[in-house]
Design a protein around this motif. Structure first.
Motif, PDB file in Angstrom:
ATOM      1  N   ALA A 317       6.153 -22.003  -1.250  1.00  0.00           N
ATOM      2  CA  ALA A 317       4.741 -22.110  -0.602  1.00  0.00           C
ATOM      3  C   ALA A 317       3.721 -21.600  -1.438  1.00  0.00           C
ATOM      4  O   ALA A 317       4.026 -20.376  -2.136  1.00  0.00           O
ATOM      5  N   ARG A 318       2.683 -21.689  -1.426  1.00  0.00           N
ATOM      6  CA  ARG A 318       1.338 -21.074  -2.098  1.00  0.00           C
ATOM      7  C   ARG A 318       1.215 -19.841  -1.248  1.00  0.00           C
ATOM      8  O   ARG A 318       1.643 -19.682  -0.032  1.00  0.00           O
ATOM      9  N   ALA A 319       0.851 -18.816  -1.790  1.00  0.00           N
ATOM     10  CA  ALA A 319       0.877 -17.453  -1.205  1.00  0.00           C
ATOM     11  C   ALA A 319      -0.298 -16.567  -1.601  1.00  0.00           C
ATOM     12  O   ALA A 319      -0.665 -16.567  -2.963  1.00  0.00           O
ATOM     13  N   ARG A 320      -0.969 -15.857  -0.767  1.00  0.00           N
ATOM     14  CA  ARG A 320      -1.850 -14.652  -1.250  1.00  0.00           C
ATOM     15  C   ARG A 320      -1.808 -13.458  -0.775  1.00  0.00           C
ATOM     16  O   ARG A 320      -1.121 -13.292   0.316  1.00  0.00           O
ATOM     17  N   LEU A 321      -1.792 -12.222  -1.691  1.00  0.00           N
ATOM     18  CA  LEU A 321      -1.482 -10.986  -1.030  1.00  0.00           C
ATOM     19  C   LEU A 321      -2.788 -10.422  -0.842  1.00  0.00           C
ATOM     20  O   LEU A 321      -3.810 -10.344  -1.619  1.00  0.00           O
ATOM     21  N   GLU A 330      -3.087 -14.388  -5.828  1.00  0.00           N
ATOM     22  CA  GLU A 330      -2.867 -15.664  -5.084  1.00  0.00           C
ATOM     23  C   GLU A 330      -2.191 -16.500  -6.202  1.00  0.00           C
ATOM     24  O   GLU A 330      -1.971 -16.532  -7.526  1.00  0.00           O
ATOM     25  N   GLY A 331      -0.876 -16.997  -5.948  1.00  0.00           N
ATOM     26  CA  GLY A 331       0.201 -17.663  -6.277  1.00  0.00           C
ATOM     27  C   GLY A 331       1.190 -18.436  -5.483  1.00  0.00           C
ATOM     28  O   GLY A 331       0.740 -19.024  -4.504  1.00  0.00           O
ATOM     29  N   ARG A 332       2.488 -18.139  -5.738  1.00  0.00           N
ATOM     30  CA  ARG A 332       3.418 -18.701  -5.046  1.00  0.00           C
ATOM     31  C   ARG A 332       4.479 -17.844  -4.538  1.00  0.00           C
ATOM     32  O   ARG A 332       4.751 -16.901  -5.290  1.00  0.00           O
ATOM     33  N   VAL A 333       5.177 -18.104  -3.447  1.00  0.00           N
ATOM     34  CA  VAL A 333       6.526 -17.462  -3.375  1.00  0.00           C
ATOM     35  C   VAL A 333       7.467 -17.889  -4.230  1.00  0.00           C
ATOM     36  O   VAL A 333       7.992 -18.959  -3.915  1.00  0.00           O
ATOM     37  N   ALA A 334       7.965 -16.995  -4.823  1.00  0.00           N
ATOM     38  CA  ALA A 334       9.045 -17.232  -6.032  1.00  0.00           C
ATOM     39  C   ALA A 334      10.406 -17.342  -5.337  1.00  0.00           C
ATOM     40  O   ALA A 334      11.406 -18.083  -5.713  1.00  0.00           O
ATOM     41  N   SER A 335      10.744 -16.155  -4.600  1.00  0.00           N
ATOM     42  CA  SER A 335      12.137 -16.141  -4.038  1.00  0.00           C
ATOM     43  C   SER A 335      11.910 -15.682  -2.562  1.00  0.00           C
ATOM     44  O   SER A 335      10.935 -15.020  -1.908  1.00  0.00           O
ATOM     45  N   LEU A 336      12.944 -16.031  -1.678  1.00  0.00           N
ATOM     46  CA  LEU A 336      12.953 -15.589  -0.335  1.00  0.00           C
ATOM     47  C   LEU A 336      14.319 -15.549   0.240  1.00  0.00           C
ATOM     48  O   LEU A 336      15.355 -16.316  -0.127  1.00  0.00           O
ATOM     49  N   GLY A 365       2.458  -1.956   3.461  1.00  0.00           N
ATOM     50  CA  GLY A 365       1.231  -2.238   4.230  1.00  0.00           C
ATOM     51  C   GLY A 365       0.348  -3.684   3.518  1.00  0.00           C
ATOM     52  O   GLY A 365      -0.461  -4.016   4.618  1.00  0.00           O
ATOM     53  N   ASP A 366       0.909  -4.046   2.485  1.00  0.00           N
ATOM     54  CA  ASP A 366       0.173  -5.357   1.991  1.00  0.00           C
ATOM     55  C   ASP A 366       0.646  -6.417   3.049  1.00  0.00           C
ATOM     56  O   ASP A 366       1.519  -6.319   3.827  1.00  0.00           O
ATOM     57  N   VAL A 367      -0.228  -7.455   3.065  1.00  0.00           N
ATOM     58  CA  VAL A 367       0.046  -8.690   3.906  1.00  0.00           C
ATOM     59  C   VAL A 367       0.155  -9.828   2.901  1.00  0.00           C
ATOM     60  O   VAL A 367      -0.927 -10.144   2.174  1.00  0.00           O
ATOM     61  N   ILE A 368       1.229 -10.713   3.093  1.00  0.00           N
ATOM     62  CA  ILE A 368       1.476 -11.835   2.491  1.00  0.00           C
ATOM     63  C   ILE A 368       1.081 -12.916   3.230  1.00  0.00           C
ATOM     64  O   ILE A 368       1.925 -13.326   4.316  1.00  0.00           O
ATOM     65  N   GLU A 369       0.339 -13.780   2.778  1.00  0.00           N
ATOM     66  CA  GLU A 369      -0.125 -14.953   3.735  1.00  0.00           C
ATOM     67  C   GLU A 369       0.421 -16.306   3.010  1.00  0.00           C
ATOM     68  O   GLU A 369       0.103 -16.415   1.790  1.00  0.00           O
ATOM     69  N   ALA A 370       1.132 -17.190   3.586  1.00  0.00           N
ATOM     70  CA  ALA A 370       1.787 -18.403   3.153  1.00  0.00           C
ATOM     71  C   ALA A 370       1.044 -19.491   3.462  1.00  0.00           C
ATOM     72  O   ALA A 370       0.482 -19.458   4.611  1.00  0.00           O
ATOM     73  N   PHE A 371       0.446 -20.412   2.633  1.00  0.00           N
ATOM     74  CA  PHE A 371      -0.229 -21.684   3.036  1.00  0.00           C
ATOM     75  C   PHE A 371       0.085 -22.613   2.294  1.00  0.00           C
ATOM     76  O   PHE A 371       0.838 -22.678   1.151  1.00  0.00           O
ATOM     77  N   GLU A 372      -0.418 -23.938   2.676  1.00  0.00           N
ATOM     78  CA  GLU A 372      -0.349 -25.037   1.835  1.00  0.00           C
ATOM     79  C   GLU A 372      -1.752 -25.741   1.990  1.00  0.00           C
ATOM     80  O   GLU A 372      -2.627 -25.431   2.731  1.00  0.00           O
TER      81      GLU A 372
END
Length: 381
Positions: A317-321, A330-336, A365-372
């Protein structure tokens, strides 16, 4: 209304101008007598005169295709005297006057200056506003009409020719404006004018309506051929294609739409224009996760040990830190991963390891948001 006309230089006589104004209502019959008196007065003061000698000449006021009588034109004689049997030419239409009818539908043998009559016997429906003139005989009338029609067709072929490299370059420079080509045929000039005016008033910012031919009469093979050459849709209002035109349209795959209600035609064209609009992109948040611990994993680099606070995190998924409220990546979730297993998604309330595509500068403390990004079809208003 008067103020708006004055802005364009049309000043009424009561304000010191040169134009006579009469407030009328045809529905209620208000001031119609005064209107006629004013017209006669202005004509007398202007010394308007006509020449009753020579060949007839005048203007086509209205024209339509009558199911029983064929093409019919209401004309106003402005020079000479029009008689039954005269040969006329108007635009690409010609006529040998088969019959003339007055305003009450009674047959008349001749029409003099300023006399409106319906003329029967035309080869096709002439255009409202065109001038008509009498010629020596029907043969000359046909020859003149065919010459004019040939010039019109040549001009249309130039417009609908295959695109050149220069044309493609111009289109590339003006990218973003799509065109919908239409050929519009109607039963009468009034309907044709109302339909084309309504179509051209549709929003033209990102998509454009291009009427490459507008005429009265049945849909012909020539209309279908032009539509094929110019990638156009044929719109017919209260008219039908003849048998040859229908067969050609089916063979060539030309879309012919027939209507009896103007608003139905406008709604369909709006729908077609909406299909040409680039879809609107909307962001939909899938979920977010808080980075609580960092790990360095061989072949994966830095992996963020995270807790999914809401929604779902999906691999790919697309992601932003987000760091202190500021987006730093801003990029993508490469591994989960869940424990040591690769997974496709992790839902709210669970922990996981998240690796971001080409990004290693993660902090606790960073927040990773997943979006499409969703594409939503747009509509012409």
């Amino acid at each position: 209304m008067r103020t708006q006309l004055v802005e364009h230089g049309v000043v009424p006589s009561e304000w010191g101008g040169d134009y006579e104004f009469v407030d009328v209502s045809a529905k209620q019959g208000t001031n119609l007598d005064r209107l006629l008196e004013t017209i006669l007065l202005v004509a007398e003061l202007a010394e308007l005169k006509g020449d009753p000698t020579g060949r007839a000449r005048g203007t086509v006021i209205e024209a339509h295709l009558d199911r029983g009588r064929g093409p019919v034109a209401t004309v106003l004689v402005q020079k000479g005297v029009l008689q039954a049997g005269d040969a006329l030419v108007s635009g690409t239409a010609y006529c040998r006057v088969r019959a003339m009818l007055d305003e009450n539908g009674r047959p008349v043998e001749e029409a003099g200056l300023s006399k409106p009559v319906q003329v029967l016997g035309w080869s096709q429906v002439p255009a409202s506003g065109d001038e008509f003139r009498e010629v020596a005989d029907e043969r000359e009338a046909r020859h003149l009409a065919e010459e004019r029609e040939a010039r019109v067709r040549a001009a249309e072929l130039v417009v609908s020719r295959p695109p050149t490299l220069a044309d493609l370059m111009r289109r590339a420079e003006g990218a973003g404006v799509a065109e919908l080509n239409l050929i519009v045929k109607a039963d009468v000039q009034g309907s044709l004018g109302a339909l084309t005016d309504s179509l051209l008033k549709l929003p033209q910012d990102e998509v454009k309506v291009q009427i490459i031919r507008g005429a009265t009469g049945a849909i012909t093979e020539d209309d279908v051929t032009l539509a094929k050459a110019s990638d156009a849709i044929v719109i017919g209002f209260n008219v039908r294609p003849d048998a040859k035109a229908r067969a050609l349209a089916e063979r060539e795959g030309v879309d012919v739409r027939l209507y009896r209600v103007i608003y139905d035609a406008i709604d369909d064209v709006k729908a077609a224009l909406s299909g040409l609009l680039a879809p609107e992109e909307r962001e939909r948040v899938l979920g977010d996760a808080e980075v609580r611990q960092l790990f360095r994993v061989p072949r994966l680099g830095v992996v963020a040990g995270s807790y999914v606070r809401s929604g779902v995190i999906r691999r790919g998924a697309r992601a932003r830190l987000v760091r202190d409220g500021v987006v730093v990546y801003e990029g993508r979730v490469a591994s989960l991963r869940r424990f040591k297993d690769d997974v496709n998604e992790v839902r709210e309330g669970f922990e996981c390891g998240i690796g971001l595509e080409r990004f290693q500068d993660l902090k606790e403390g960073d927040v990773i948001e997943a979006f499409e990004i969703e594409e939503v079809a747009r509509q012409i208003s």
